[in-house]
Design an enzyme around this catalytic site. Structure first.
Site, mmCIF file in Angstrom:
data_model
loop_
_atom_site.group_PDB
_atom_site.id
_atom_site.type_symbol
_atom_site.label_atom_id
_atom_site.label_comp_id
_atom_site.label_asym_id
_atom_site.label_seq_id
_atom_site.Cartn_x
_atom_site.Cartn_y
_atom_site.Cartn_z
ATOM 1 N N SER A 189 20.821 -36.242 10.295
ATOM 2 C CA SER A 189 19.639 -36.792 11.242
ATOM 3 C C SER A 189 18.693 -35.689 11.510
ATOM 4 O O SER A 189 17.521 -35.908 11.372
ATOM 5 C CB SER A 189 20.326 -37.148 12.607
ATOM 6 O OG SER A 189 19.438 -37.555 13.497
ATOM 7 N N LYS A 193 14.775 -35.551 9.240
ATOM 8 C CA LYS A 193 13.440 -35.801 9.834
ATOM 9 C C LYS A 193 12.634 -34.460 9.599
ATOM 10 O O LYS A 193 11.361 -34.301 9.437
ATOM 11 C CB LYS A 193 13.621 -35.654 11.574
ATOM 12 C CG LYS A 193 13.884 -37.066 11.865
ATOM 13 C CD LYS A 193 14.204 -37.067 13.397
ATOM 14 C CE LYS A 193 15.542 -36.360 13.763
ATOM 15 N NZ LYS A 193 15.936 -36.677 15.121
#
Lengths: 440, 440
Positions: A189, A193
């Protein structure tokens, strides 16, 4: 619409359920199918639970990171000619470091394209802190982001719809299916990003202690090692510091209060621990960005940029470029101020032996400094200003902390619990190291 | 709408994720909230995966069974004054036992209210077999079901929308999230439906071997023990037989062919293994229903009901009561007949050492005897008629099996694989016991 995938989602789930290792191409097909709507939420969540319980190898985590990264657009920032390095913190209490660190590192010649988040759980968020500056906009598009990074050296915005959409959807599912606290999923995660920002390198600040998500050194080290290993696997220069998060960082918790403290750091002042953390992370970033060969070479450069005002000048230009009122840089009293300031005094004399960062984080949110639901409005002025930090000697009746609240009633509501967050004892606590470990 | 539940679904998931045991009241609240739409499918599926991997205790399985049972209406059959006992098979190939067993047990004085299913995977379904009888209706309502059980002694229908709706919804999720093969979930699914029938007792036929879902005795025993233990916990008299499912049962696979074989059993004829299984399960049911004290006392009773035509007479009345053409009972040639009958002959002389039940189950579905999607129409006449069973001595060119298909092309399509399902060797195989174990 994506091309039909040869993946059988049930077979994919069965594979992880039975403890086997996925092929990278199967992970890519699963994420593609999920984003295209060909894997249902209930299948993705069953897979998340299987991955939580049976684990994901480094190879699988890397494949998941890359699949999530490529689920959306990936910035390349072709007009930014300098090395591009970002910092990511796993989240703490009073963690305003990004606000002073990004301009400082930019002032030293390394570009800092930073896509940040909102507060999560008991922790604050960089975007909320920046928005305490009147007019400051964090919802800029990719083009404007690139232009500001090129012209100012740094830009701090929120995640756009286009970056790593698979992460946004998976994160929303993890949040409601008890699959958040899982290192491989956290790593994928964070990195999906960050890698979408167009960076060459990344420095991770993995928080450890009561005020952090990772409560002990063992789990913090496991997360740091996984982040560094997978980040390198994705072809980036990545290092991590594990830093102490048992007490709040610096002297402020709450958005405007923390922004003010970050400005003090840039003014070559401010609390020593906030300064130390900023310098240590800055040194890592200059090394990762190949601006310096070593921490030892980097530290004087950073100190000079604080002393000569060049870091503050970058911040002034950043605020202006992002639509904010740059006058706050020289006059922080222009930041939002709370109606009520309630001073909490020490009930007895002694040494402050501990300050419960987690408790103060939760109480700050109760005062309105953060959200418990995504649609809540926050109070930028709410929070705490610490008069005494860990190790300080206090006399009976001396102030420990000032509660900043929208009303006296709100301040009173938390007062007893704020007091309880401070431990005052007879002996001064042992001073422990602030940077607990480095992972490269 | 259900009253708001105090349950926090994420905490509930976290609990099972971390390997803890749920309180029965929390399981009840979770299932209630799921049925009321307050727990999302993606949360239920993540919980199913956590339960699959971390297990459910007997206490949890019982609570889940009862929560699923009470998610819908529960029949009580007040007008049926006799003991009410049902049988459930975990599914096999050529398993037509319910069709002859229910009338036989009813003829011996124990009522058999039976809610059955369709074919699943490679196995056939009782409802599909009954529907091979022209006019036979399996979609009767609860009132009519009760009346027929009262008047005829048995009635066989399909699951209604109102019985155990939680099971229907959870099963649909399990099917697409690789959480089917899990003993506690299987137990709760089977028992919640069966307990909704208003029975006093239940006999389980747990199939074991290549043609069953449980491939080995260890897993079959684990399932049988869990079913018996949880069934007893729910206050019912429950026993289980573990029976061999390595070769097809009897001489027929396919709906009309199996219905015909069941009628032969009721005519006091038919293959010996089908008869043996019917008698053994029937004896268990008479004991569970307290009609007899022991298997030894029950067997002669059952044999007499086959010999004197009373079991066949119950079947005749059952067919009539459920709208079917009762003439098939005396003239099975009225059942649907296939256009093509292709005889497969032995390629060499020897003993039939094995018949791959699983392979023939899958091939029967390919011929149209079952579905691969819920909306498919089935061909009631399609299937296989075995000329030789395991242990038989065959000469080269002697028939092994007749393929019943809608066309010569369809028969040809499976011919080679049907042949391959038969192993012919030099030595006669050791005859092994048919009932592998009893679990009480």
């Amino acid at each position: 619409l994506a091309a039909p995938s040869p993946l059988n989602p049930v077979e994919f789930l069965r594979h992880k359920r039975d403890g086997a290792e996925h092929r990278p191409s199967d992970i890519a097909a699963f994420i593609d199918a999920f984003v295209a709507g060909n894997v249902a939420d209930y299948q993705a969540s069953a897979w998340l639970m299987a991955a939580f319980l049976n684990g994901l190898s480094r190879k699988e985590t890397l494949a998941l990171t890359q699949a999530m990264l490529h689920s959306g657009s990936v910035l390349t920032l072709p007009s930014v000619k300098r090395a591009r390095v970002d910092k990511h913190s796993t989240g703490g209490v009073g963690d305003k470091i990004s606000l002073c660190l990004a301009p400082l590192v930019a002032a030293c010649g390394v570009a800092v394209p930073m896509i940040s988040g909102r507060g999560l759980g008991h922790t604050g968020g960089t975007l909320d802190k920046l928005e305490a500056i009147p007019g400051f906009r964090v919802d800029l598009n990719a083009k404007r982001f690139e232009r500001i990074v090129r012209d100012v050296g740094t830009c701090l915005i929120g995640q756009t719809e286009k970056l790593a959409p698979a992460d946004r959807r998976l994160y929303a599912l993890r949040d409601v299916t008890a699959t958040v606290e899982c290192i491989p999923l956290i790593v994928a995660s964070i990195l999906s990003k960050k890698l979408a920002e167009g960076i060459d390198g990344l420095v991770l600040d993995v928080k450890c202690g009561g005020g952090a998500f990772m409560k002990d050194l063992k789990s913090a080290r496991a997360l740091a090692q996984a982040l560094v290993s997978v980040g390198k696997g994705a072809g980036k220069r990545v290092t991590a510091l594990i830093t102490d998060m048992s007490a709040p960082i610096g002297r402020s918790i709450g958005n405007a209060l923390e922004t003010r403290e970050a400005i003090e750091i840039l003014q070559n002042a401010g609390p020593p621990d906030t300064r130390e953390l900023t310098l240590e992370l800055g040194a890592e970033m200059l090394v990762v960005g190949k601006r310096c060969k070593s921490r030892k070479e980097a530290l004087p450069l950073l100190e000079r940029a604080l002393a000569d005002g060049s870091a503050l000048e970058v911040f002034r230009r950043l605020v202006k470029a992002q639509g904010g009122d740059a006058r706050v840089v020289d006059d922080p009293s222009r930041l939002p101020q709370s109606k009520t300031k309630l001073v909490v005094a020490a009930a007895k004399a002694g040494h402050v032996t501990a300050i419960d960062a987690y408790a103060l984080g939760v109480l700050a949110i109760e005062l309105g400094a953060g959200r418990t639901r995504a649609d809540q409005k926050i109070d930028p002025a709410a929070g705490f200003e610490l008069a005494a930090t860990v190790g300080a000697r206090v006399a009976k009746g001396e102030p420990l902390v000032t509660i900043h609240a929208a009303s006296a009633a709100k301040a009173k509501q938390v007062e007893a619990r704020v007091t309880a967050a401070f431990s005052v004892g007879k002996r001064a606590p042992r001073r422990s190291a602030f940077v607990l470990a480095r992972v490269r």
